[in-house]
Motif scaffolding. Structure first.
Motif, PDB file in Angstrom:
ATOM      1  N   THR A 160       0.822  -1.215   0.000  1.00  0.00           N
ATOM      2  CA  THR A 160       0.000   0.000   0.000  1.00  0.00           C
ATOM      3  C   THR A 160       0.853   1.260   0.000  1.00  0.00           C
ATOM      4  OG1 THR A 160      -1.656  -1.231   1.283  1.00  0.00           O
ATOM      5  CG2 THR A 160      -1.933   1.166   1.120  1.00  0.00           C
ATOM      6  N   PHE A 161       1.853   1.281   0.881  1.00  0.00           N
ATOM      7  CA  PHE A 161       2.744   2.436   0.981  1.00  0.00           C
ATOM      8  C   PHE A 161       4.180   1.957   0.790  1.00  0.00           C
ATOM      9  CE2 PHE A 161      -0.892   3.292   3.804  1.00  0.00           C
ATOM     10  CZ  PHE A 161      -1.377   4.452   3.208  1.00  0.00           C
ATOM     11  N   PRO A 162       4.912   2.547  -0.149  1.00  0.00           N
ATOM     12  CA  PRO A 162       6.295   2.120  -0.395  1.00  0.00           C
ATOM     13  C   PRO A 162       7.144   2.197   0.872  1.00  0.00           C
ATOM     14  CG  PRO A 162       5.548   3.597  -2.130  1.00  0.00           C
ATOM     15  CD  PRO A 162       4.495   3.629  -1.057  1.00  0.00           C
ATOM     16  N   GLY A 163       7.870   1.129   1.145  1.00  0.00           N
ATOM     17  CA  GLY A 163       8.770   1.124   2.281  1.00  0.00           C
ATOM     18  C   GLY A 163       8.117   0.928   3.635  1.00  0.00           C
ATOM     19  N   VAL A 164       6.806   0.647   3.645  1.00  0.00           N
ATOM     20  CA  VAL A 164       6.078   0.507   4.909  1.00  0.00           C
ATOM     21  C   VAL A 164       5.509  -0.908   5.020  1.00  0.00           C
ATOM     22  CG1 VAL A 164       4.147   1.305   6.325  1.00  0.00           C
ATOM     23  CG2 VAL A 164       5.488   2.952   4.980  1.00  0.00           C
ATOM     24  N   VAL A 165       5.809  -1.566   6.120  1.00  0.00           N
ATOM     25  CA  VAL A 165       5.261  -2.894   6.410  1.00  0.00           C
ATOM     26  C   VAL A 165       4.198  -2.752   7.496  1.00  0.00           C
ATOM     27  CG1 VAL A 165       5.749  -5.187   7.363  1.00  0.00           C
ATOM     28  CG2 VAL A 165       7.339  -4.126   5.746  1.00  0.00           C
ATOM     29  N   GLY A 166       3.043  -3.383   7.287  1.00  0.00           N
ATOM     30  CA  GLY A 166       1.968  -3.352   8.262  1.00  0.00           C
ATOM     31  C   GLY A 166       1.609  -4.750   8.730  1.00  0.00           C
ATOM     32  N   VAL A 167       1.283  -4.870  10.012  1.00  0.00           N
ATOM     33  CA  VAL A 167       0.839  -6.138  10.596  1.00  0.00           C
ATOM     34  C   VAL A 167      -0.459  -5.850  11.343  1.00  0.00           C
ATOM     35  CG1 VAL A 167       1.417  -8.063  12.115  1.00  0.00           C
ATOM     36  CG2 VAL A 167       3.235  -6.873  10.847  1.00  0.00           C
ATOM     37  N   ALA A 168      -1.503  -6.633  11.067  1.00  0.00           N
ATOM     38  CA  ALA A 168      -2.810  -6.357  11.658  1.00  0.00           C
ATOM     39  C   ALA A 168      -3.465  -7.632  12.156  1.00  0.00           C
ATOM     40  CB  ALA A 168      -3.724  -5.677  10.637  1.00  0.00           C
ATOM     41  N   SER A 169      -4.427  -7.448  13.056  1.00  0.00           N
ATOM     42  CA  SER A 169      -5.196  -8.567  13.587  1.00  0.00           C
ATOM     43  C   SER A 169      -6.657  -8.120  13.714  1.00  0.00           C
ATOM     44  CB  SER A 169      -4.646  -8.998  14.947  1.00  0.00           C
ATOM     45  OG  SER A 169      -5.264 -10.180  15.400  1.00  0.00           O
ATOM     46  N   PRO A 170      -7.611  -9.023  13.466  1.00  0.00           N
ATOM     47  CA  PRO A 170      -9.020  -8.633  13.498  1.00  0.00           C
ATOM     48  C   PRO A 170      -9.592  -8.558  14.908  1.00  0.00           C
ATOM     49  CG  PRO A 170      -8.843 -10.960  12.985  1.00  0.00           C
ATOM     50  CD  PRO A 170      -7.431 -10.430  13.052  1.00  0.00           C
ATOM     51  N   VAL A 171     -10.566  -7.683  15.060  1.00  0.00           N
ATOM     52  CA  VAL A 171     -11.376  -7.594  16.275  1.00  0.00           C
ATOM     53  C   VAL A 171     -12.729  -8.194  15.910  1.00  0.00           C
ATOM     54  CG1 VAL A 171     -12.421  -6.052  17.969  1.00  0.00           C
ATOM     55  CG2 VAL A 171     -10.155  -5.521  17.027  1.00  0.00           C
ATOM     56  N   LEU A 172     -13.088  -9.297  16.561  1.00  0.00           N
ATOM     57  CA  LEU A 172     -14.262 -10.059  16.157  1.00  0.00           C
ATOM     58  C   LEU A 172     -15.370  -9.984  17.206  1.00  0.00           C
ATOM     59  CD1 LEU A 172     -12.454 -13.288  14.886  1.00  0.00           C
ATOM     60  CD2 LEU A 172     -13.194 -11.320  13.522  1.00  0.00           C
ATOM     61  N   SER A 173     -16.607 -10.146  16.723  1.00  0.00           N
ATOM     62  CA  SER A 173     -17.758 -10.235  17.614  1.00  0.00           C
ATOM     63  C   SER A 173     -17.832 -11.651  18.180  1.00  0.00           C
ATOM     64  CB  SER A 173     -19.037  -9.927  16.839  1.00  0.00           C
ATOM     65  OG  SER A 173     -19.358 -11.007  15.973  1.00  0.00           O
ATOM     66  N   PRO A 174     -18.705 -11.906  19.170  1.00  0.00           N
ATOM     67  CA  PRO A 174     -18.863 -13.281  19.678  1.00  0.00           C
ATOM     68  C   PRO A 174     -19.249 -14.275  18.588  1.00  0.00           C
ATOM     69  CG  PRO A 174     -19.842 -11.726  21.200  1.00  0.00           C
ATOM     70  CD  PRO A 174     -19.467 -10.937  19.969  1.00  0.00           C
ATOM     71  N   GLU A 175     -19.895 -13.782  17.513  1.00  0.00           N
ATOM     72  CA  GLU A 175     -20.267 -14.646  16.395  1.00  0.00           C
ATOM     73  C   GLU A 175     -19.145 -14.758  15.369  1.00  0.00           C
ATOM     74  OE1 GLU A 175     -23.466 -12.897  18.544  1.00  0.00           O
ATOM     75  OE2 GLU A 175     -22.068 -11.855  17.210  1.00  0.00           O
ATOM     76  N   ARG A 176     -17.974 -14.221  15.715  1.00  0.00           N
ATOM     77  CA  ARG A 176     -16.785 -14.213  14.851  1.00  0.00           C
ATOM     78  C   ARG A 176     -17.032 -13.433  13.563  1.00  0.00           C
ATOM     79  NH1 ARG A 176     -12.569 -16.819  16.276  1.00  0.00           N
ATOM     80  NH2 ARG A 176     -11.717 -17.172  14.189  1.00  0.00           N
ATOM     81  N   LEU A 177     -17.806 -12.369  13.683  1.00  0.00           N
ATOM     82  CA  LEU A 177     -17.963 -11.418  12.587  1.00  0.00           C
ATOM     83  C   LEU A 177     -16.973 -10.277  12.816  1.00  0.00           C
ATOM     84  CD1 LEU A 177     -21.858 -11.263  12.441  1.00  0.00           C
ATOM     85  CD2 LEU A 177     -20.336 -12.471  10.874  1.00  0.00           C
ATOM     86  N   PRO A 178     -16.371  -9.752  11.750  1.00  0.00           N
ATOM     87  CA  PRO A 178     -15.348  -8.719  11.928  1.00  0.00           C
ATOM     88  C   PRO A 178     -15.949  -7.368  12.286  1.00  0.00           C
ATOM     89  CG  PRO A 178     -15.718  -9.124   9.590  1.00  0.00           C
ATOM     90  CD  PRO A 178     -16.561 -10.122  10.338  1.00  0.00           C
ATOM     91  N   LEU A 179     -15.520  -6.814  13.401  1.00  0.00           N
ATOM     92  CA  LEU A 179     -15.962  -5.493  13.832  1.00  0.00           C
ATOM     93  C   LEU A 179     -14.965  -4.414  13.420  1.00  0.00           C
ATOM     94  CD1 LEU A 179     -17.129  -6.307  17.476  1.00  0.00           C
ATOM     95  CD2 LEU A 179     -18.536  -6.177  15.407  1.00  0.00           C
ATOM     96  N   ALA A 180     -13.697  -4.757  13.468  1.00  0.00           N
ATOM     97  CA  ALA A 180     -12.631  -3.788  13.190  1.00  0.00           C
ATOM     98  C   ALA A 180     -11.324  -4.566  13.061  1.00  0.00           C
ATOM     99  CB  ALA A 180     -12.545  -2.762  14.320  1.00  0.00           C
ATOM    100  N   ALA A 181     -10.240  -3.819  12.912  1.00  0.00           N
ATOM    101  CA  ALA A 181      -8.903  -4.418  12.922  1.00  0.00           C
ATOM    102  C   ALA A 181      -7.951  -3.410  13.543  1.00  0.00           C
ATOM    103  CB  ALA A 181      -8.445  -4.789  11.518  1.00  0.00           C
ATOM    104  N   ILE A 182      -6.899  -3.930  14.137  1.00  0.00           N
ATOM    105  CA  ILE A 182      -5.873  -3.083  14.747  1.00  0.00           C
ATOM    106  C   ILE A 182      -4.547  -3.417  14.082  1.00  0.00           C
ATOM    107  CG2 ILE A 182      -5.500  -4.744  16.630  1.00  0.00           C
ATOM    108  CD1 ILE A 182      -4.992  -2.292  18.458  1.00  0.00           C
ATOM    109  N   SER A 183      -3.747  -2.386  13.780  1.00  0.00           N
ATOM    110  CA  SER A 183      -2.498  -2.635  13.054  1.00  0.00           C
ATOM    111  C   SER A 183      -1.348  -1.820  13.623  1.00  0.00           C
ATOM    112  CB  SER A 183      -2.666  -2.292  11.564  1.00  0.00           C
ATOM    113  OG  SER A 183      -2.693  -0.885  11.370  1.00  0.00           O
ATOM    114  N   VAL A 184      -0.146  -2.316  13.334  1.00  0.00           N
ATOM    115  CA  VAL A 184       1.084  -1.587  13.616  1.00  0.00           C
ATOM    116  C   VAL A 184       1.853  -1.515  12.309  1.00  0.00           C
ATOM    117  CG1 VAL A 184       2.198  -3.727  14.380  1.00  0.00           C
ATOM    118  CG2 VAL A 184       3.207  -1.533  14.994  1.00  0.00           C
ATOM    119  N   ALA A 185       2.404  -0.334  12.006  1.00  0.00           N
ATOM    120  CA  ALA A 185       3.126  -0.151  10.747  1.00  0.00           C
ATOM    121  C   ALA A 185       4.449   0.553  11.015  1.00  0.00           C
ATOM    122  CB  ALA A 185       2.286   0.671   9.768  1.00  0.00           C
TER     123      ALA A 185
END
Length: 246
Positions: free
Chosen positions: A190-215
């Motif tokens: 997405t961005f040259p020279g930038v690496v991102g790592v993310a993990s999902p934030v899920l509801s009790p039904e394992r539906l995706p609510l959001a995600a959190i990342s570090v870049a």
């Protein structure tokens, strides 16, 4: 809008809302006949609209008829997520920032994009994204983390449309990995020279609510080292959101 001579809903939207309201008020399953009687809509019209709503997952078929589907719960969760995130995410982001010192983001899905809701500036200059900015779902770690758990075929189709067969195959393999590891990676896609790592934030039904990342800069970012930190942060945020509802 309703007819001046009766309480029968007259517009398509009116009819759909009447059907959904009736299904919701049934607190379980209801039949086409019961929906027609309760709403005043012709049975043939109810049957056609219910078929459309089932295909879009707003309703689901049961042994007794139809019931409210997961998509309404998913939309309700998304609608309240940004406000709830503001209250729940700050302590989690503070801990993650202390552990990494890198650029942090919490984002929610908006159509084909991810919308950044909260952003914490790290070492990266210029900042690759900030709160209120959209980033593409197909390339970012944030987007991959959410798309891997998305059950909305319309959203998935809109993201995949236009990708060549090789890229689509690669993305599907990444989704499988994300579902297994709860970690997605953007290696300068997405961005040259930038690496991102993310993990999902899920509801009790394992539906995706959001995600959190570090870049961070590609020269210093080790996804293997960051993965457990981001995964822990996403789980912590998931638990804090669940406590708000309990």
């Amino acid at each position: 809008m309703r007819s001046a001579l009766s309480d029968e809903p007259v517009s398509v939207l009116d009819r759909i809302l009447a059907i959904l309201d009736t299904a919701r008020e049934s607190h379980g399953s209801t039949t086409i006949t019961q929906l027609a009687l309760a709403t005043g809509i012709p049975k043939s019209t109810v049957s056609r609209l219910v078929g459309d709503l089932v295909r879009q997952r707003y309703l689901v078929r049961t042994e007794e008829g139809v019931a409210i589907g997961l998509r309404l719960f998913e939309l309700g969760a998304r609608a309240s997520t940004p406000r709830r995130l503001s209250a729940a995410a700050l302590p989690v982001l503070a801990e993650l920032f202390n552990a990494t010192g890198e650029h942090l983001n919490v984002a929610v899905q908006e159509g084909r994009d991810m919308l950044s809701v909260i952003s914490v500036r790290g070492r990266l200059r210029p900042v690759p994204s900030r709160a209120g900015v959209r980033v593409p779902s197909a390339t970012t770690a944030l987007g991959k983390a959410v798309l891997a758990f998305t059950v909305d075929e319309g959203v998935l189709g809109s993201v995949i449309t236009g990708l060549d067969a090789e890229r689509r195959h690669t993305l599907e393999k990444e989704f499988a990995s994300v579902r297994a590891e709860s970690v997605a990676i953007d290696r300068c896609e997405t961005f040259p020279g930038v690496v991102g790592v993310a993990s999902p934030v899920l509801s009790p039904e394992r539906l995706p609510l959001a995600a959190i990342s570090v870049a961070g800069p590609v020269a210093d970012m080790d996804p293997k080292r960051m993965a457990p930190l981001v995964r822990h942060a996403a789980l912590a945020l998931t638990h804090r959101l669940a406590l708000q509802v309990a």
